[in-house]
Design a protein around this motif. Structure first.
Motif, PDB file in Angstrom:
ATOM      1  N   GLU B 163       0.765  -1.386  -0.122  1.00  0.00           N
ATOM      2  CA  GLU B 163       0.100  -0.076  -0.024  1.00  0.00           C
ATOM      3  C   GLU B 163       0.797   1.267   0.026  1.00  0.00           C
ATOM      4  OE1 GLU B 163      -0.451  -2.553   1.991  1.00  0.00           O
ATOM      5  OE2 GLU B 163      -2.170  -3.164   1.369  1.00  0.00           O
ATOM      6  N   GLU B 164       2.028   1.156   0.902  1.00  0.00           N
ATOM      7  CA  GLU B 164       2.711   2.207   0.867  1.00  0.00           C
ATOM      8  C   GLU B 164       3.735   2.610  -0.575  1.00  0.00           C
ATOM      9  OE1 GLU B 164       4.234   2.913   5.443  1.00  0.00           O
ATOM     10  OE2 GLU B 164       4.933   1.057   4.458  1.00  0.00           O
ATOM     11  N   VAL B 165       3.916   1.368  -1.101  1.00  0.00           N
ATOM     12  CA  VAL B 165       4.652   1.414  -2.443  1.00  0.00           C
ATOM     13  C   VAL B 165       3.538   2.137  -3.441  1.00  0.00           C
ATOM     14  CG1 VAL B 165       5.506   0.048  -4.387  1.00  0.00           C
ATOM     15  CG2 VAL B 165       6.083  -0.605  -1.867  1.00  0.00           C
ATOM     16  N   ALA B 166       2.470   1.862  -3.508  1.00  0.00           N
ATOM     17  CA  ALA B 166       1.382   2.403  -4.379  1.00  0.00           C
ATOM     18  C   ALA B 166       1.274   3.841  -3.963  1.00  0.00           C
ATOM     19  CB  ALA B 166       0.107   1.823  -3.981  1.00  0.00           C
ATOM     20  N   GLN B 167       1.519   4.102  -2.974  1.00  0.00           N
ATOM     21  CA  GLN B 167       1.189   5.774  -2.476  1.00  0.00           C
ATOM     22  C   GLN B 167       2.660   6.336  -3.034  1.00  0.00           C
ATOM     23  OE1 GLN B 167       1.439   6.129   2.081  1.00  0.00           O
ATOM     24  NE2 GLN B 167       1.947   8.361   1.490  1.00  0.00           N
ATOM     25  N   VAL B 168       3.952   5.797  -2.888  1.00  0.00           N
ATOM     26  CA  VAL B 168       4.783   6.575  -3.092  1.00  0.00           C
ATOM     27  C   VAL B 168       4.985   6.584  -4.595  1.00  0.00           C
ATOM     28  CG1 VAL B 168       7.606   6.073  -3.455  1.00  0.00           C
ATOM     29  CG2 VAL B 168       6.177   5.890  -1.252  1.00  0.00           C
ATOM     30  N   CYS B 169       4.602   5.634  -5.278  1.00  0.00           N
ATOM     31  CA  CYS B 169       4.664   5.596  -6.746  1.00  0.00           C
ATOM     32  C   CYS B 169       3.489   6.031  -7.550  1.00  0.00           C
ATOM     33  CB  CYS B 169       4.535   4.195  -7.384  1.00  0.00           C
ATOM     34  SG  CYS B 169       5.964   3.162  -6.870  1.00  0.00           S
ATOM     35  N   HIS B 170       2.408   6.731  -6.566  1.00  0.00           N
ATOM     36  CA  HIS B 170       1.314   7.301  -6.973  1.00  0.00           C
ATOM     37  C   HIS B 170       0.590   6.296  -8.398  1.00  0.00           C
ATOM     38  CE1 HIS B 170       2.605  10.669  -5.279  1.00  0.00           C
ATOM     39  NE2 HIS B 170       3.809  10.890  -5.906  1.00  0.00           N
ATOM     40  N   CYS B 171       0.500   4.999  -7.886  1.00  0.00           N
ATOM     41  CA  CYS B 171      -0.248   4.091  -8.807  1.00  0.00           C
ATOM     42  C   CYS B 171      -1.238   3.287  -7.864  1.00  0.00           C
ATOM     43  CB  CYS B 171       0.767   3.503  -9.563  1.00  0.00           C
ATOM     44  SG  CYS B 171       1.671   2.379  -8.762  1.00  0.00           S
ATOM     45  N   PRO B 172      -1.993   2.501  -8.693  1.00  0.00           N
ATOM     46  CA  PRO B 172      -2.969   1.785  -7.695  1.00  0.00           C
ATOM     47  C   PRO B 172      -2.425   0.499  -7.335  1.00  0.00           C
ATOM     48  CG  PRO B 172      -4.017   2.339 -10.094  1.00  0.00           C
ATOM     49  CD  PRO B 172      -2.719   2.825  -9.934  1.00  0.00           C
ATOM     50  N   LEU B 173      -2.937  -0.122  -6.130  1.00  0.00           N
ATOM     51  CA  LEU B 173      -2.345  -1.196  -5.694  1.00  0.00           C
ATOM     52  C   LEU B 173      -1.876  -2.345  -6.772  1.00  0.00           C
ATOM     53  CD1 LEU B 173      -1.411  -2.344  -3.035  1.00  0.00           C
ATOM     54  CD2 LEU B 173      -3.517  -3.239  -2.707  1.00  0.00           C
ATOM     55  N   GLY B 174      -3.085  -2.611  -7.569  1.00  0.00           N
ATOM     56  CA  GLY B 174      -3.167  -3.537  -8.556  1.00  0.00           C
ATOM     57  C   GLY B 174      -1.780  -3.292  -9.372  1.00  0.00           C
ATOM     58  N   THR B 175      -1.378  -2.115  -9.782  1.00  0.00           N
ATOM     59  CA  THR B 175      -0.237  -1.832 -10.700  1.00  0.00           C
ATOM     60  C   THR B 175       1.009  -2.364  -9.930  1.00  0.00           C
ATOM     61  OG1 THR B 175      -1.277   0.014 -11.603  1.00  0.00           O
ATOM     62  CG2 THR B 175       0.966  -0.186 -11.989  1.00  0.00           C
ATOM     63  N   VAL B 176       0.892  -1.884  -8.557  1.00  0.00           N
ATOM     64  CA  VAL B 176       2.148  -2.424  -7.802  1.00  0.00           C
ATOM     65  C   VAL B 176       2.417  -3.892  -8.135  1.00  0.00           C
ATOM     66  CG1 VAL B 176       3.238  -2.552  -5.456  1.00  0.00           C
ATOM     67  CG2 VAL B 176       2.218  -0.577  -6.161  1.00  0.00           C
ATOM     68  N   LYS B 177       1.478  -4.613  -7.733  1.00  0.00           N
ATOM     69  CA  LYS B 177       1.511  -6.266  -7.866  1.00  0.00           C
ATOM     70  C   LYS B 177       1.723  -6.758  -9.149  1.00  0.00           C
ATOM     71  CE  LYS B 177      -2.010  -6.901  -4.098  1.00  0.00           C
ATOM     72  NZ  LYS B 177      -3.531  -7.305  -3.606  1.00  0.00           N
TER      73      LYS B 177
END
Lengths: 294, 200
Positions: B163-177
């Protein structure tokens, strides 16, 4: 999502040591029976080990915080300078003689009308430098400044006040004359617009600088008259002079004088030192020969 | 050292103590205390620099990015409301500035990242195989895009939750995954090529 997929998704976090003990236990139970996830975990552990090892070997560059603070202070100074300039320009806009604004506009509108009626775009070339000179010549002095005492009493140096006023009035004149020139598109082909603008721009810059300097030295009215004479003199035909002064030397002088006003580069180059001297002498009352007049 | 996400439970933990310390630091920063910026840099400078370097692959550029991050932190500390970890907030700023710097950078980074990011220390003889694997992982990381490298860096070195990675990268959680999944496939491909070469 089945259990295997859910566990597989959590494996990077497991390898990074981010899961709590309950989650860890769940994953370890699954790993005991899933060879694919064990292989997956081995990959994530290798990735994690490489990233952590290479990043840990890095040392943060020294004194970056100090450099950041210096940058902040630099920006603050810049912002303050911008703010002070804006305040000065804003204040001086209201202290410039009020009649300047409509008078310039009226003369230029009249010029455009005459140019359009006579089909002579050169009218603007003739008028624009004179308008600039007249308005700039009125920028300083007791008789033209509605808040002269206040201006003198402010901590802002006289040259800065003068530069602010020169900038405001020059921009105003520039915009007005550009608008007037655009209006001449009714009688001038668009291709000639650049030539027309360059034609009045250089003498306008030169006269603005000269008017500022002379208004400080010999007074606004004298400066205006002097500049009008200078400008109109170029229109005196040689024949008129030649009837009572036949020397060929005079012919050359008159021709050189007329060419001078059609040399934009020279006029621009001369206007810079003239404005500089004017601003410099604004701070030195000894140069203000018109003190008695004002 | 990997820090932990701020837990919800009321029980005292090192992560809570760290968060309280960070909140106080941000207040001092917002009040214009210069020493607080030095302290912030001492606490997080290394991590920010590592992240900026991982993304840009250029030490000088990474240095500029971190300096800019400190300037932004100084100017906007008052806007920090303590919703997340200060580290994630700072990494978010670093992410933005690093990508901005990359956009204005004429030279592609893929050719030099391997030389600028230090490798792990040379392994002893008995760990030669692991060392070989690390070399291949390094190769694999080198050929990933900054977006994919950023996710791996944030998870494995910075210790951020997804969730924090998504916040840092300004992208949805799905994109991080999906980025993690792509990185896995890519690295698995690199490692399987290594295995084939070993077999041959």
């Amino acid at each position: 999502m089945n259990a295997h997929t859910r566990i597989e998704e959590r494996l990077p976090l497991y390898a990074a040591g981010q899961l709590n003990s309950a989650e860890q236990a769940e994953i370890e139970a699954h790993l005991a029976s899933c060879a694919a996830c064990r292989e997956e975990l081995a990959l994530w552990k290798a990735v994690s080990a490489e990233i952590v090892a290479s990043d840990r070997a890095l040392v943060a560059p020294p004194a970056l915080a100090q450099r950041a603070l210096q940058q902040v202070r630099g920006r603050k100074r810049l912002n303050r300078a911008f703010w002070r300039t804006w305040q000065l320009l804003h204040a001086q806009t209201f202290l410039v003689q009020r009649e300047t604004w409509p008078a310039s506009a009226a003369v230029l509108v009249l010029g455009v009308i005459v140019a359009l009626l006579s089909n002579q775009a050169g009218v603007i070339y003739f008028i624009a430098p004179l308008v600039a000179a007249s308005t700039v010549a009125m920028l300083s002095g007791r008789e033209h400044d509605p808040a002269y005492e206040l201006t003198v009493a402010t901590p802002t140096q006289p040259w800065m006040v003068l530069l602010a006023r020169l900038s405001i009035v020059s921009v105003y004149n520039l915009v007005l004359t550009l608008a007037a020139t655009l209006a001449l598109l009714l009688i001038v082909p668009p291709g000639l617009l650049g030539t027309l603008i360059l034609g009045w721009l250089a003498p306008m810059a030169f006269f603005s600088a000269l008017a500022l300097l002379l208004s400080l030295w010999i007074g606004s009215s004298n400066a205006t008259i002097f500049i009008y004479v200078l400008w109109i003199a170029q229109y005196v035909p040689y024949r008129a002079v030649g009837t009572w002064m036949v020397s060929p030397a005079w012919s050359m002088v008159i021709s050189a004088y007329q060419n001078f006003w059609h040399n934009p580069l020279l006029l621009f180059l001369l206007s810079i030192p003239l404005a500089g001297i004017a601003l410099w002498s604004a701070n030195r009352p000894v140069f203000r020969l018109n003190q008695g007049i004002d | 050292m990997i820090s932990y996400a701020v837990p919800n439970e009321e029980i005292w933990s090192p992560a809570m103590a760290q968060h309280e310390h960070d909140l106080e630091l941000m207040q001092r920063l917002a009040a214009g205390e210069e020493a607080a910026l030095h302290e912030l840099y001492a606490d997080y400078g290394q991590r920010l620099y590592a992240y900026a370097l991982r993304l840009t692959g250029d030490p000088a550029l990474a240095e500029d990015v971190v300096q800019e991050v400190l300037v932004v932190a100084w100017r906007t500390a008052a806007k920090y409301r303590g919703e997340g970890r200060v580290l994630a907030w700072l990494l978010g700023i670093t992410h933005n500035h690093a990508f901005k710097a990359l956009r204005h950078r004429p030279v592609p980074i893929s050719d030099e990242i391997e030389t600028t990011l230090p490798a792990a220390a040379d392994p002893p003889e008995e760990q030669a195989q692991a060392g070989e694997q690390a070399r291949w992982v390094r190769q694999g990381l080198k050929h990933l895009s900054p977006e994919h490298r950023s996710v791996l860096e944030l998870v494995f070195y910075q210790g951020l939750s997804l969730e924090e990675v998504a916040q840092v990268c300004h992208c949805p959680l799905g994109t991080v995954k999906s980025r993690l999944s792509y990185a896995r496939q890519h690295l698995r491909g690199v490692l399987s090529r290594r295995d084939k070469e070993d077999w041959l």
